[in-house]
Design an enzyme around this catalytic site. Structure first.
Site, PDB file in Angstrom:
ATOM      1  N   ASP A  42       7.535  15.900   6.922  1.00  0.00           N
ATOM      2  CA  ASP A  42       7.209  16.131   5.517  1.00  0.00           C
ATOM      3  C   ASP A  42       5.772  15.693   5.237  1.00  0.00           C
ATOM      4  O   ASP A  42       4.987  15.495   6.172  1.00  0.00           O
ATOM      5  CB  ASP A  42       8.199  15.390   4.608  1.00  0.00           C
ATOM      6  CG  ASP A  42       8.302  13.899   4.922  1.00  0.00           C
ATOM      7  OD1 ASP A  42       7.353  13.356   5.532  1.00  0.00           O
ATOM      8  OD2 ASP A  42       9.323  13.279   4.562  1.00  0.00           O
TER       9      ASP A  42
ATOM     10  N   ASP B 241       0.415  23.972  30.820  1.00  0.00           N
ATOM     11  CA  ASP B 241       0.943  24.521  32.072  1.00  0.00           C
ATOM     12  C   ASP B 241       1.971  23.614  32.732  1.00  0.00           C
ATOM     13  O   ASP B 241       2.286  23.773  33.918  1.00  0.00           O
ATOM     14  CB  ASP B 241      -0.193  24.800  33.051  1.00  0.00           C
ATOM     15  CG  ASP B 241      -0.969  23.548  33.454  1.00  0.00           C
ATOM     16  OD1 ASP B 241      -0.654  22.450  32.931  1.00  0.00           O
ATOM     17  OD2 ASP B 241      -1.886  23.659  34.281  1.00  0.00           O
TER      18      ASP B 241
ATOM     19  N   SER C 124       9.263   7.943   6.050  1.00  0.00           N
ATOM     20  CA  SER C 124      10.326   8.841   6.547  1.00  0.00           C
ATOM     21  C   SER C 124      10.025   9.231   7.993  1.00  0.00           C
ATOM     22  O   SER C 124       9.620  10.354   8.275  1.00  0.00           O
ATOM     23  CB  SER C 124      10.427  10.089   5.669  1.00  0.00           C
ATOM     24  OG  SER C 124       9.159  10.720   5.557  1.00  0.00           O
TER      25      SER C 124
ATOM     26  N   HIS D 249       0.511  16.331  24.734  1.00  0.00           N
ATOM     27  CA  HIS D 249      -0.161  15.667  25.848  1.00  0.00           C
ATOM     28  C   HIS D 249      -0.299  16.592  27.056  1.00  0.00           C
ATOM     29  O   HIS D 249      -1.272  16.475  27.817  1.00  0.00           O
ATOM     30  CB  HIS D 249       0.590  14.391  26.242  1.00  0.00           C
ATOM     31  CG  HIS D 249       0.259  13.226  25.360  1.00  0.00           C
ATOM     32  ND1 HIS D 249      -0.163  12.005  25.851  1.00  0.00           N
ATOM     33  CD2 HIS D 249       0.272  13.087  24.016  1.00  0.00           C
ATOM     34  CE1 HIS D 249      -0.394  11.169  24.854  1.00  0.00           C
ATOM     35  NE2 HIS D 249      -0.123  11.807  23.722  1.00  0.00           N
ATOM     36  N   ASP D 250       0.637  17.484  27.259  1.00  0.00           N
ATOM     37  CA  ASP D 250       0.509  18.447  28.351  1.00  0.00           C
ATOM     38  C   ASP D 250      -0.645  19.398  28.081  1.00  0.00           C
ATOM     39  O   ASP D 250      -1.492  19.619  28.947  1.00  0.00           O
ATOM     40  CB  ASP D 250       1.816  19.229  28.517  1.00  0.00           C
ATOM     41  CG  ASP D 250       1.719  20.248  29.647  1.00  0.00           C
ATOM     42  OD1 ASP D 250       1.447  19.834  30.801  1.00  0.00           O
ATOM     43  OD2 ASP D 250       1.911  21.457  29.390  1.00  0.00           O
TER      44      ASP D 250
ATOM     45  N   PRO E 259      -7.291  12.712  23.124  1.00  0.00           N
ATOM     46  CA  PRO E 259      -8.036  11.993  22.081  1.00  0.00           C
ATOM     47  C   PRO E 259      -7.586  10.541  21.986  1.00  0.00           C
ATOM     48  O   PRO E 259      -6.402  10.230  22.144  1.00  0.00           O
ATOM     49  CB  PRO E 259      -7.676  12.754  20.797  1.00  0.00           C
ATOM     50  CG  PRO E 259      -7.167  14.080  21.245  1.00  0.00           C
ATOM     51  CD  PRO E 259      -6.519  13.835  22.571  1.00  0.00           C
TER      52      PRO E 259
ATOM     53  N   HIS F 124       2.276  13.108  13.380  1.00  0.00           N
ATOM     54  CA  HIS F 124       2.653  11.693  13.266  1.00  0.00           C
ATOM     55  C   HIS F 124       3.538  11.422  12.053  1.00  0.00           C
ATOM     56  O   HIS F 124       3.820  10.260  11.755  1.00  0.00           O
ATOM     57  CB  HIS F 124       1.394  10.826  13.201  1.00  0.00           C
ATOM     58  CG  HIS F 124       0.626  10.801  14.484  1.00  0.00           C
ATOM     59  ND1 HIS F 124      -0.689  10.391  14.569  1.00  0.00           N
ATOM     60  CD2 HIS F 124       0.992  11.144  15.747  1.00  0.00           C
ATOM     61  CE1 HIS F 124      -1.092  10.479  15.824  1.00  0.00           C
ATOM     62  NE2 HIS F 124      -0.092  10.929  16.557  1.00  0.00           N
ATOM     63  N   THR F 125       3.971  12.455  11.387  1.00  0.00           N
ATOM     64  CA  THR F 125       4.957  12.248  10.329  1.00  0.00           C
ATOM     65  C   THR F 125       6.323  11.908  10.911  1.00  0.00           C
ATOM     66  O   THR F 125       7.220  11.472  10.188  1.00  0.00           O
ATOM     67  CB  THR F 125       5.058  13.491   9.413  1.00  0.00           C
ATOM     68  OG1 THR F 125       5.805  13.161   8.245  1.00  0.00           O
ATOM     69  CG2 THR F 125       5.723  14.658  10.130  1.00  0.00           C
TER      70      THR F 125
END
Length: 327
Positions: free
Chosen positions: A252, A76, A247, A68-69, A163, A193-194
């Site tokens: 993974d 920065d 998980s 997000h940064d 996004p 997103h795992t």
């Protein structure tokens, strides 16, 4: 039409600055602090490992914090800045559930004690994301360092450049292209997103109003959707669900397996099946024999992401505290 126009403007604005971004990114290097703050990456890792052991949800938070940064206004550390009047990046709606600020501040304090005003908050974010991935059994990779911190944080940057959680592949590819990242980078980095979880509002539209007619997303596995509706009834904003239902604390290939079998939580993840390129990659990564390939791809894409809009040399500053007020 308005959304298409805004995306086109977004692409043109960033394209105009692409030469500058490439030039500054080239000034990053591996081992930047070897002389000025020897052992700092080991120090950061040791501090974080203790925190991770106490909170298994923190790695996902720090990985998201770096993402997000970088997407908000470049890598920065301006996401860490605070505002008294609610106008900083961290005040934007897309950042309302971002966490990990305190962990970065605690690590920064340790680093400052060892090497005052040498190591940037922006580099700490990149190191923390790297260590978060590796702690959750993901790839071990080096990060380029030498970033400096920005001192202007605008809420509208986060709202404009991050996004959307329900974007399709075309939309997501445009947002990534605006940051000089490829379609493959988008597909690979989606697999962050795992690990981690999302609040109900991030995916409730898929459950209760997918097409605007009060329907459920037909792409969702029915049993999975039933469990989600029980956990997230209409109006629930506080509950969370794992992004990877198999998980959620291990880095993974289960993310891609979930996408393939209709148990992806976010609309943007489920949308990977709607494009031929992303569909092919998802299908490939449902085979565990490609884990090393995925790890190599993810490490490469993280390095690419870490170059977005970096400040180096005389551009920017080194803060002794990351989360200062800027108004």
């Amino acid at each position: 039409m308005a959304s298409r126009l805004s995306l086109l403007v977004l692409l043109l604005v960033v394209a105009a600055a692409s030469a500058t971004l490439t030039s500054t990114a080239a000034q990053l290097q591996y081992g930047y602090y070897n002389t000025t703050c020897p052992g700092v990456e080991d120090l950061v890792r040791e501090e974080l490992l203790a925190m991770f052991a106490a909170d298994m949800t923190l790695p996902a938070g720090l990985l998201r914090l770096h993402f997000h940064d970088c997407f908000g206004a470049g890598c920065d550390a301006t996401l860490l800045l605070k505002s008294h009047n609610g106008t900083a990046q961290r005040d934007a709606d897309p950042n309302s559930t971002v966490r990990g600020y305190e962990a970065i501040e605690a690590v920064k304090a340790k680093v400052e004690a060892a090497c005052p005003l040498v190591v940037s908050c922006a580099d700490l974010l990149a190191m923390a994301a790297r260590d978060a991935v590796n702690f959750t059994q993901g790839p071990a990779y080096q990060v380029e360092t030498g970033r400096r911190d920005g001192n202007v944080s605008r809420k509208e940057d986060a709202e404009r450049f991050l996004p959307p959680a329900d974007g399709n592949v075309t939309v997501l590819t445009q947002y990534f292209a605006a940051q000089n990242l490829s379609a493959k980078d988008m597909i690979v980095l989606s697999a962050a997103h795992t690990i981690g979880a999302a609040h109900c509002p991030s995916f409730s539209k898929r459950l209760y109003n997918s097409s605007g007619a009060g329907d459920q997303d037909p792409a969702m596995d029915p049993a999975y959707a039933k469990n989600l509706t029980a956990a997230c009834p209409p109006g629930n904003v506080a509950s969370v669900q794992p992004l990877d239902p198999v998980s959620p604390n291990r880095f993974d290939l289960d993310f891609y397996k979930s996408v393939a079998n209709g148990t992806a939580l976010l609309g943007s993840d489920a949308a990977l099946l709607e494009d031929s390129l992303s569909f092919a990659y998802v299908q490939l990564m449902t085979n565990d024999s490609y884990l090393d390939t995925f790890f190599a791809d993810f490490a490469a894409s993280m390095i690419n992401m870490g170059r977005i809009g970096v400040r180096t040399g005389a551009d920017g500053e080194i803060r002794d505290t990351c989360a200062i007020y800027v108004d």
